[in-house]
Every structure is written in structure tokens, then in C-alpha cells.
Scaffold this motif. Structure first.
Motif, PDB file in Angstrom:
ATOM      1  N   TRP A   1      11.106  -9.266   7.011  1.00  0.00           N
ATOM      2  CA  TRP A   1      11.471  -8.470   8.178  1.00  0.00           C
ATOM      3  C   TRP A   1      11.598  -9.446   9.338  1.00  0.00           C
TER       4      TRP A   1
ATOM      5  N   GLN B   1       7.068 -10.252   2.615  1.00  0.00           N
ATOM      6  CA  GLN B   1       6.518  -9.493   1.488  1.00  0.00           C
ATOM      7  C   GLN B   1       6.696 -10.348   0.244  1.00  0.00           C
TER       8      GLN B   1
ATOM      9  N   LYS C   1       5.429  -4.521  -4.260  1.00  0.00           N
ATOM     10  CA  LYS C   1       4.509  -3.489  -3.779  1.00  0.00           C
ATOM     11  C   LYS C   1       3.489  -4.005  -2.776  1.00  0.00           C
ATOM     12  N   ASP C   2       3.617  -5.259  -2.360  1.00  0.00           N
ATOM     13  CA  ASP C   2       2.701  -5.817  -1.366  1.00  0.00           C
ATOM     14  C   ASP C   2       3.065  -5.338   0.040  1.00  0.00           C
ATOM     15  N   TYR C   3       2.114  -5.483   0.944  1.00  0.00           N
ATOM     16  CA  TYR C   3       2.386  -5.219   2.352  1.00  0.00           C
ATOM     17  C   TYR C   3       3.137  -6.402   2.949  1.00  0.00           C
ATOM     18  N   HIS C   4       3.905  -6.129   3.996  1.00  0.00           N
ATOM     19  CA  HIS C   4       4.517  -7.218   4.753  1.00  0.00           C
ATOM     20  C   HIS C   4       3.442  -7.800   5.674  1.00  0.00           C
ATOM     21  N   THR C   5       3.345  -9.106   5.724  1.00  0.00           N
ATOM     22  CA  THR C   5       2.380  -9.761   6.596  1.00  0.00           C
ATOM     23  C   THR C   5       3.117 -10.690   7.547  1.00  0.00           C
TER      24      THR C   5
END
Length: 109
Positions: free
Chosen positions: A47, A8, A12-16
Motif C-alpha cells: 500500500w 503484506q 492473509k497477513d496484515y499490512h505493516t
């Protein structure tokens, strides 16, 4: 053991998914992930997940459609049955509103 890494960049971004690391335990996997995926380009969070723990659901296996299974006909006015008196009431209300606006405009003159 193979560990998948998700990154991330901002809060506020998505995890990619950014790749994977090979490590014997979770602690080393986190350290390797930081070195490989957050050293040169800072990250907000990582993650680190054991590959064996990632589960996948296929729509074909479950016999369902994913996304769009909910019936949403209620969103369209054409799906409602109304009687003619309802339409007449709306027309009467519209006429009353137009007359009230005319009367107000004349009173302001």
C-alpha cells in the motif's frame, strides 16, 4: 512529496508499515516502494499512501474511549435476576434427568 509504504508478506497477513518514499506522483511512488520494500524480500502487496492523506483519531479529541466502550454485562450470569421458581424448575429437571439415566442403566443390565 512523502508517501508511506505498508507491506503484506503473505496473502492473509496484515499490512505493516515499512517506511516511506519521496516521489512527485503516485506512479513513481509505487515504483520506488517496489524497489525499496519488495525487491529483496518478495511481498504479496504494497500500500502506498500520501502522508498528507493519513488521518489519525485520538480518543482524547473525541471524548470517547476506544475499544471496550460496549457494555457487556449480559455475558455474566450474575447480572440476571431470576426468581426462585426458575431455580426449582432447573433442580426438578436435573432430578428427572438423573432418574432417567438410572432407569436406563438398570434396563441395560
Amino acid at each position: 512529496m512523502k508517501w508511506e509504504v505498508f507491506r503484506q508478506e503473505k496473502a492473509k497477513d496484515y499490512h505493516t508499515h515499512v517506511g516511506n518514499v519521496h516521489a512527485p506522483n503516485a506512479e513513481l511512488a509505487k515504483q520506488y516502494a517496489q524497489v525499496m520494500h519488495a525487491r529483496r524480500k518478495p511481498a504479496n502487496s504494497l500500500w502506498v499512501v500520501p502522508k498528507a492523506e493519513i488521518e489519525e483519531v485520538h480518543a482524547d479529541e473525541q471524548g470517547i474511549e476506544m475499544g471496550g466502550t460496549t457494555q457487556k454485562q449480559y455475558r455474566w450470569a450474575t447480572n440476571y435476576n431470576t426468581d426462585e421458581t426458575f431455580a426449582e424448575e432447573i433442580e426438578d429437571s436435573q432430578r428427572e434427568q438423573e432418574q432417567a439415566e438410572k432407569d436406563l442403566a438398570e434396563a441395560d443390565k
